[in-house]
Design a protein around this motif. Structure first.
Motif, short mmCIF file in Angstrom:
data_model
loop_
_atom_site.label_atom_id
_atom_site.label_comp_id
_atom_site.label_asym_id
_atom_site.label_seq_id
_atom_site.Cartn_x
_atom_site.Cartn_y
_atom_site.Cartn_z
N MET A 78 0.88 -1.18 0.00
CA MET A 78 0.00 0.00 0.00
C MET A 78 0.91 1.22 0.00
N ARG A 79 0.57 2.21 -0.80
CA ARG A 79 1.34 3.45 -0.81
C ARG A 79 0.39 4.63 -0.97
N ASN A 80 0.91 5.78 -0.53
CA ASN A 80 0.09 6.98 -0.75
C ASN A 80 0.22 7.43 -2.18
N TRP A 101 5.21 3.89 2.07
CA TRP A 101 4.92 2.53 1.64
C TRP A 101 4.72 1.65 2.86
N THR A 114 -9.94 7.16 -0.70
CA THR A 114 -8.76 7.27 0.16
C THR A 114 -7.61 7.79 -0.65
N TRP A 120 -4.85 6.35 -0.86
CA TRP A 120 -3.96 5.19 -0.95
C TRP A 120 -4.16 4.43 -2.27
#
Length: 259
Positions: A2-4, A10, A51, A53
């Motif tokens: 998951m990353r922004n 991360w 989100t 993300w």
């Protein structure tokens, strides 16, 4: 992962902190993430609605290549096995087909050398088998004909030998007969000449003419016997000719009394 959206945060599932790729590498085949110690990775990412993300899925290029390479190796091994199996099957089929043909060739060569025992092994009921059976029948007929021919040749040789013996016996008989007849004829001619010379007393002209006729007949018969002896020599291949000129009037004068 998951990353922004910005890509500076991360995390790895289930929420552990993670490290992002060092950079992205764009080539003619696509864009790849580059991670230290791993190298390029194939990735796919999508935003989580509502989100900031994004979900990221990655797999190392090396593992993809390894799986493809493994598949290729497996296919290559299977191909080699198929080729080997096909070659073995082809060899078995060719042996099944060529063995009767080789046997047929060997039997034909044996018969050509005069070996009457040359035969082809049983090759089944297919076309080659029928050909082998026909060849064996032909070989048997050839052997029978050859034995019959040899028997006839032997009979002919025996007949020729018997004919030669008969011919030699005939020639020997003629030679002996001619020799035995010449002896009394010579005696007849000698005594006729003594009478003609008057050794046993004087003779008149009529007696002298009769003695001359007797001498000519004796000489003619002697020539006939000589001709018979010459015939025996001719039959034996031993006759020799002596060609010379003769007086025709003497020949005709000798024939006249006989006529």
């Amino acid at each position: 992962y998951m990353r922004n959206v910005a890509g500076d945060v991360w995390s790895a599932a289930p929420g552990d902190p993670g490290v992002g790729p060092s950079h992205r590498d764009t080539t003619a085949t696509g864009t790849f993430n580059v991670r230290p110690g791993i190298g390029r990775t194939i990735f796919g990412e999508a935003a989580v609605p509502g989100t900031p993300w994004m979900t990221v899925l990655e797999t190392p290029v090396s593992s993809v290549h390894a799986r493809a390479r493994g598949t290729l190796i497996t296919l290559a091994l299977l191909s080699l096995l198929l080729v080997a199996g096909g070659a073995a099957l082809s060899w078995a089929i060719s042996r099944r087909l060529t063995r009767p043909l080789a046997s047929l060739t060997g039997a034909a060569e044996a018969i050509a050398r005069g070996d009457e025992a040359g035969r082809v092994e049983d090759a089944g009921s297919d076309e080659i088998g029928r050909l082998a059976a026909s060849f064996n029948q032909m070989a048997s007929e050839v052997a029978t004909s050859r034995r019959e021919l040899e028997r006839r040749i032997a009979d002919a040789e025996q007949a020729r030998a018997e004919a030669e013996r008969a011919s030699r016996a005939k020639s020997d008989f003629l030679a002996v007969m001619s020799h035995e007849l010449r002896t009394p004829l010579n005696a007849i001619g000698g005594y006729a000449q003594l009478l003609e010379l008057g050794v046993h007393g004087p003779i008149n002209d009529a007696q002298r003419d009769a003695l001359a006729r007797l001498g000519r007949s004796q000489a003619h018969l002697l020539r006939l016997i000589t001709d018979v002896l010459n015939f025996a020599k001719l039959d034996a291949g031993q006759l020799e000719y002596a060609l010379t000129d003769v007086r025709l009037d003497d020949v005709l004068a000798g024939i006249e009394p006989l006529v």
